[in-house]
Design an enzyme around this catalytic site. Structure first.
Site, PDB file in Angstrom:
ATOM      1  N   CYS A   1      36.982  47.097  38.399  1.00 30.33           N
ATOM      2  CA  CYS A   1      38.419  46.848  38.485  1.00 30.33           C
ATOM      3  C   CYS A   1      39.126  48.106  38.955  1.00 30.33           C
ATOM      4  CB  CYS A   1      38.955  46.414  37.126  1.00 30.33           C
ATOM      5  SG  CYS A   1      40.731  46.042  37.111  1.00 30.33           S
TER       6      CYS A   1
ATOM      7  N   GLU B   1      41.401  38.017  38.647  1.00 29.26           N
ATOM      8  CA  GLU B   1      42.816  38.309  38.889  1.00 29.26           C
ATOM      9  C   GLU B   1      43.727  37.473  37.988  1.00 29.26           C
ATOM     10  OE1 GLU B   1      43.373  40.923  40.469  1.00 29.26           O
ATOM     11  OE2 GLU B   1      41.332  41.056  41.237  1.00 29.26           O
TER      12      GLU B   1
ATOM     13  N   HIS C   1      44.200  39.114  34.707  1.00 28.66           N
ATOM     14  CA  HIS C   1      45.212  40.175  34.736  1.00 28.66           C
ATOM     15  C   HIS C   1      46.598  39.618  34.437  1.00 28.66           C
ATOM     16  CE1 HIS C   1      43.368  43.957  35.867  1.00 28.66           C
ATOM     17  NE2 HIS C   1      42.701  43.397  36.862  1.00 28.66           N
TER      18      HIS C   1
END
Length: 204
Positions: free
Chosen positions: A141, A190, A193
């Site tokens: 990441c 993603e 996140h």
């Protein structure tokens, strides 16, 4: 009685106009968000877990843009900066808005499953369905420097995101798309996140 009916009709008309006419829906972008988008360079700073204030943003979660936000020059500028920032990262294949300090539900993903592997931006994205068995795979990441590990991910998913060309503010059109393989893994990383989840939370 006639006066009351007139007031009700007027209120109803105003409500209908606010709902059905895109021009009356207020923008939800904050001054802080606008300042960050407008004042940052094309390649934005990526927040990392090594900084306590950055970590607070990364863990905060996100909210959607409304359709009026998505049709502004400001959003277009932000989407372009997401793409340019990801392009500047050697080996990077995905970037979520919180990673550059904007807690909105938007990601940029390198579509490794498409010809030319274009980087595309997906506003208000969510994963609607995950199918099959989870499989382990190595991940890293941009916000977690110098760390890699195996994470279990689904290999076949359905994503849903807002069509920025939708012309109705009350019912913006959603696009559904089936994604498989490594591209599905990127979307899951993603999307995590956007919920304040880091890949390190799921390390095997």
């Amino acid at each position: 009685m006639k006066k009351i009916i007139t007031v009700i009709i007027a209120a109803t008309a105003a409500f209908c106009a606010a709902v059905s006419c895109g021009t009356t829906v207020p923008l939800t972008m904050t001054k802080a968000e606008s300042a960050l988008i407008n004042d940052s360079p094309d390649v934005m700073r990526i927040l990392t877990v090594d900084d306590e204030s950055d970590l607070e943003v990364l863990r905060a979660g996100t909210r959607n843009f409304n359709i009026m936000d998505l049709n502004t020059a400001e959003y277009a500028k932000f989407a372009d900066k997401l793409i340019k920032t990801l392009q500047s990262c050697d080996g990077g294949v995905g970037l979520a808005a919180p990673q550059v300090g904007i807690n909105r539900r938007v990601v940029a993903v390198m579509r490794v499953d498409k010809e030319g592997e274009p980087i595309e931006v997906y506003p208000n994205i969510r994963i609607e369905e995950m199918r099959g068995e989870m499989e382990p795979g190595g991940e890293g990441c941009l916000s977690v420097p110098d760390k890699r590990g195996d994470v279990l991910r689904y290999q076949d998913i359905t994503i849903v995101y807002t069509d920025i060309n939708s012309d109705r503010a009350d019912q913006p059109r959603e696009i559904r798309e089936d994604v498989s393989g490594f591209a599905a893994v990127i979307f899951q990383h993603e999307a995590d996140h956007l919920d304040g989840i880091l890949f390190t939370d799921k390390l095997q």
